[in-house]
Motif scaffolding. Structure first.
Motif, PDB file in Angstrom:
ATOM      1  N   MET A  78       0.774  -1.194   0.112  1.00 22.92           N
ATOM      2  CA  MET A  78      -0.127  -0.068   0.102  1.00 22.92           C
ATOM      3  C   MET A  78       1.004   1.248  -0.023  1.00 22.92           C
ATOM      4  O   MET A  78       1.835   1.478   0.729  1.00 22.92           O
ATOM      5  N   ASP A  79       0.584   2.085  -0.806  1.00 18.36           N
ATOM      6  CA  ASP A  79       1.254   3.481  -0.706  1.00 18.36           C
ATOM      7  C   ASP A  79       0.543   4.508   0.056  1.00 18.36           C
ATOM      8  O   ASP A  79      -0.416   4.623   0.055  1.00 18.36           O
ATOM      9  N   TYR A  80       1.559   5.479   0.733  1.00 22.15           N
ATOM     10  CA  TYR A  80       1.114   6.524   1.309  1.00 22.15           C
ATOM     11  C   TYR A  80       1.760   7.793   1.056  1.00 22.15           C
ATOM     12  O   TYR A  80       2.747   7.694   0.346  1.00 22.15           O
ATOM     13  N   VAL A  81       1.269   8.653   1.497  1.00 21.25           N
ATOM     14  CA  VAL A  81       1.779  10.104   1.033  1.00 21.25           C
ATOM     15  C   VAL A  81       2.623  10.603   2.251  1.00 21.25           C
ATOM     16  O   VAL A  81       2.224  10.529   3.414  1.00 21.25           O
ATOM     17  N   TYR A  82       3.953  10.904   1.949  1.00 19.60           N
ATOM     18  CA  TYR A  82       4.784  11.571   2.802  1.00 19.60           C
ATOM     19  C   TYR A  82       5.396  12.702   2.140  1.00 19.60           C
ATOM     20  O   TYR A  82       6.089  12.656   1.187  1.00 19.60           O
ATOM     21  N   GLY A  83       5.272  14.050   2.550  1.00 22.43           N
ATOM     22  CA  GLY A  83       5.803  15.234   1.966  1.00 22.43           C
ATOM     23  C   GLY A  83       5.562  15.116   0.403  1.00 22.43           C
ATOM     24  O   GLY A  83       4.221  14.995  -0.010  1.00 22.43           O
ATOM     25  N   GLU A  84       6.357  15.261  -0.455  1.00 25.62           N
ATOM     26  CA  GLU A  84       5.991  15.283  -1.823  1.00 25.62           C
ATOM     27  C   GLU A  84       6.109  13.977  -2.402  1.00 25.62           C
ATOM     28  O   GLU A  84       5.748  13.896  -3.551  1.00 25.62           O
ATOM     29  N   CYS A 142      13.842   0.502   7.690  1.00 28.41           N
ATOM     30  CA  CYS A 142      13.236  -0.778   7.764  1.00 28.41           C
ATOM     31  C   CYS A 142      12.454  -0.871   9.171  1.00 28.41           C
ATOM     32  O   CYS A 142      12.851   0.295   9.912  1.00 28.41           O
ATOM     33  N   VAL A 143      11.668  -1.914   9.427  1.00 31.47           N
ATOM     34  CA  VAL A 143      11.226  -1.874  10.619  1.00 31.47           C
ATOM     35  C   VAL A 143      10.690  -3.412  10.785  1.00 31.47           C
ATOM     36  O   VAL A 143      10.364  -4.162   9.880  1.00 31.47           O
ATOM     37  N   THR A 144      10.927  -3.952  12.115  1.00 33.90           N
ATOM     38  CA  THR A 144      10.655  -5.155  12.449  1.00 33.90           C
ATOM     39  C   THR A 144       9.588  -5.365  13.397  1.00 33.90           C
ATOM     40  O   THR A 144       9.714  -4.792  14.305  1.00 33.90           O
ATOM     41  N   LEU A 145       8.421  -6.197  13.158  1.00 33.37           N
ATOM     42  CA  LEU A 145       7.340  -6.079  14.283  1.00 33.37           C
ATOM     43  C   LEU A 145       7.005  -7.680  14.165  1.00 33.37           C
ATOM     44  O   LEU A 145       6.568  -8.314  13.399  1.00 33.37           O
ATOM     45  N   ARG A 146       7.746  -8.427  15.313  1.00 30.50           N
ATOM     46  CA  ARG A 146       7.674  -9.544  15.403  1.00 30.50           C
ATOM     47  C   ARG A 146       6.512 -10.334  16.720  1.00 30.50           C
ATOM     48  O   ARG A 146       6.582  -9.317  17.868  1.00 30.50           O
ATOM     49  N   PRO A 147       6.034 -11.267  16.752  1.00 29.37           N
ATOM     50  CA  PRO A 147       5.286 -11.695  17.975  1.00 29.37           C
ATOM     51  C   PRO A 147       6.135 -12.294  18.938  1.00 29.37           C
ATOM     52  O   PRO A 147       7.319 -12.653  18.684  1.00 29.37           O
ATOM     53  N   TYR A 148       5.675 -12.081  20.323  1.00 26.41           N
ATOM     54  CA  TYR A 148       6.507 -12.800  21.461  1.00 26.41           C
ATOM     55  C   TYR A 148       5.719 -13.019  22.370  1.00 26.41           C
ATOM     56  O   TYR A 148       4.354 -13.186  22.262  1.00 26.41           O
ATOM     57  N   GLU A 149       6.184 -13.706  23.402  1.00 26.98           N
ATOM     58  CA  GLU A 149       5.379 -14.222  24.514  1.00 26.98           C
ATOM     59  C   GLU A 149       3.939 -15.095  24.039  1.00 26.98           C
ATOM     60  O   GLU A 149       2.990 -14.637  24.233  1.00 26.98           O
ATOM     61  N   ALA A 150       4.315 -16.066  23.328  1.00 28.51           N
ATOM     62  CA  ALA A 150       3.550 -16.779  22.696  1.00 28.51           C
ATOM     63  C   ALA A 150       2.264 -16.299  22.044  1.00 28.51           C
ATOM     64  O   ALA A 150       1.134 -16.536  22.057  1.00 28.51           O
ATOM     65  N   GLY A 151       2.613 -15.138  21.317  1.00 24.78           N
ATOM     66  CA  GLY A 151       1.669 -14.505  20.521  1.00 24.78           C
ATOM     67  C   GLY A 151       0.660 -13.520  21.290  1.00 24.78           C
ATOM     68  O   GLY A 151       0.001 -12.967  20.571  1.00 24.78           O
ATOM     69  N   GLU A 152       1.049 -13.269  22.352  1.00 29.26           N
ATOM     70  CA  GLU A 152       0.267 -12.180  23.172  1.00 29.26           C
ATOM     71  C   GLU A 152       0.644 -10.758  23.213  1.00 29.26           C
ATOM     72  O   GLU A 152      -0.063  -9.874  23.556  1.00 29.26           O
ATOM     73  N   VAL A 199       4.819   5.628   9.717  1.00 31.80           N
ATOM     74  CA  VAL A 199       5.266   4.174   9.573  1.00 31.80           C
ATOM     75  C   VAL A 199       4.593   3.591  10.962  1.00 31.80           C
ATOM     76  O   VAL A 199       4.202   2.692  10.970  1.00 31.80           O
ATOM     77  N   LEU A 200       5.103   4.407  12.142  1.00 36.75           N
ATOM     78  CA  LEU A 200       4.789   3.714  13.332  1.00 36.75           C
ATOM     79  C   LEU A 200       3.178   3.735  13.467  1.00 36.75           C
ATOM     80  O   LEU A 200       2.807   2.559  14.003  1.00 36.75           O
ATOM     81  N   ARG A 201       2.553   4.549  13.190  1.00 42.57           N
ATOM     82  CA  ARG A 201       1.119   4.702  13.309  1.00 42.57           C
ATOM     83  C   ARG A 201       0.617   3.446  12.458  1.00 42.57           C
ATOM     84  O   ARG A 201      -0.599   2.755  12.850  1.00 42.57           O
ATOM     85  N   GLU A 202       0.804   3.242  11.240  1.00 46.22           N
ATOM     86  CA  GLU A 202       0.430   2.260  10.284  1.00 46.22           C
ATOM     87  C   GLU A 202       0.648   1.124  11.110  1.00 46.22           C
ATOM     88  O   GLU A 202      -0.277   0.019  11.029  1.00 46.22           O
ATOM     89  N   LEU A 203       1.722   0.745  11.842  1.00 44.37           N
ATOM     90  CA  LEU A 203       1.946  -0.488  12.494  1.00 44.37           C
ATOM     91  C   LEU A 203       1.270  -0.710  13.791  1.00 44.37           C
ATOM     92  O   LEU A 203       0.868  -1.806  14.110  1.00 44.37           O
ATOM     93  N   LEU A 204       1.280   0.426  14.345  1.00 40.61           N
ATOM     94  CA  LEU A 204       0.109   0.296  15.851  1.00 40.61           C
ATOM     95  C   LEU A 204      -1.021   0.060  15.330  1.00 40.61           C
ATOM     96  O   LEU A 204      -2.056  -0.594  16.016  1.00 40.61           O
ATOM     97  N   ASP A 205      -1.716   0.534  14.067  1.00 37.79           N
ATOM     98  CA  ASP A 205      -2.921   0.535  13.671  1.00 37.79           C
ATOM     99  C   ASP A 205      -3.111  -1.411  13.545  1.00 37.79           C
ATOM    100  O   ASP A 205      -4.251  -1.665  14.006  1.00 37.79           O
ATOM    101  N   ARG A 206      -2.132  -1.770  12.934  1.00 39.68           N
ATOM    102  CA  ARG A 206      -2.208  -3.405  12.878  1.00 39.68           C
ATOM    103  C   ARG A 206      -2.328  -4.210  14.099  1.00 39.68           C
ATOM    104  O   ARG A 206      -3.067  -5.087  14.302  1.00 39.68           O
ATOM    105  N   ALA A 207      -1.448  -3.740  14.956  1.00 42.20           N
ATOM    106  CA  ALA A 207      -1.622  -4.120  16.428  1.00 42.20           C
ATOM    107  C   ALA A 207      -2.808  -3.898  16.943  1.00 42.20           C
ATOM    108  O   ALA A 207      -3.349  -4.903  17.635  1.00 42.20           O
TER     109      ALA A 207
END
Length: 168
Positions: free
Chosen positions: A1-7, A71-81, A103-111
């Motif tokens: 998915m593409d997002y707008v950042y600056g120009e 880049c950013v890594t978002l991995r499960p931990y603690e038995a997926g909790e 970028v952070l807001r996109e990842l937090l929305d997913r979480a």
């Protein structure tokens, strides 16, 4: 998915094994000042620690205008909790202009959709801590003289169809 950042448009694409060297180099550049300040900079180690823990399956590459920008890594931990956010690096020329927040807001929305908290470790004194605090992270503990563990509890998971934002 593409997002707008600056120009330019930005996007997240799945990480690939061949991204490891570009990410390791970016890590060395981005973390240098903080690691030097903390007396922990080692030119070889800063890259090798990334190589040793790189997981393409959980990593997203940030591209701006189709060009590698971070880049950013978002991995499960603690038995997926919950989820663990790490290796969040943006090229210096993209910093301070809202890309990291986007970028952070996109990842937090997913979480939030999964109802999962997100944890991370940030270096003491790092400017990145302000970004995390603005997005709802709080200090859980100070792991050692260098690291601060932060956690953001999940917002309630989305149930049913989303309502469009006002004015749309």
């Amino acid at each position: 998915m593409d997002y707008v950042y600056g120009e330019a448009n930005w996007s997240l694409r799945p990480g690939r094994a061949e991204d490891v060297e570009a990410v390791a180099e970016l890590r060395a550049v981005v973390m240098r000042d903080d690691l030097v300040r903390l007396g922990r900079y080692d030119e070889h180690r800063v890259r090798q620690r990334l190589r040793d823990g790189f997981s393409p399956a959980y990593t997203s590459v940030v591209e701006v205008g189709g060009v590698f920008a971070g880049c950013v890594t978002l991995r499960p931990y603690e038995a997926g909790e919950g989820l663990y956010l790490e290796h969040f690096y943006l090229a210096p020329e993209t910093q301070g202009r809202g890309l990291g927040t986007a970028v952070l807001r996109e990842l937090l929305d997913r979480a939030d959709e999964e109802g999962k908290p997100v944890s991370l470790v940030v270096l003491k004194g790092s400017a990145a801590r302000r970004l995390y605090e603005r997005e709802g992270f709080t200090v859980e503990s100070e792991e050692d003289p260098v690291d601060v563990l932060m956690v953001r509890e999940a917002a309630r998971p989305v149930t049913g169809p989303r309502r469009p934002a006002a004015g749309r």
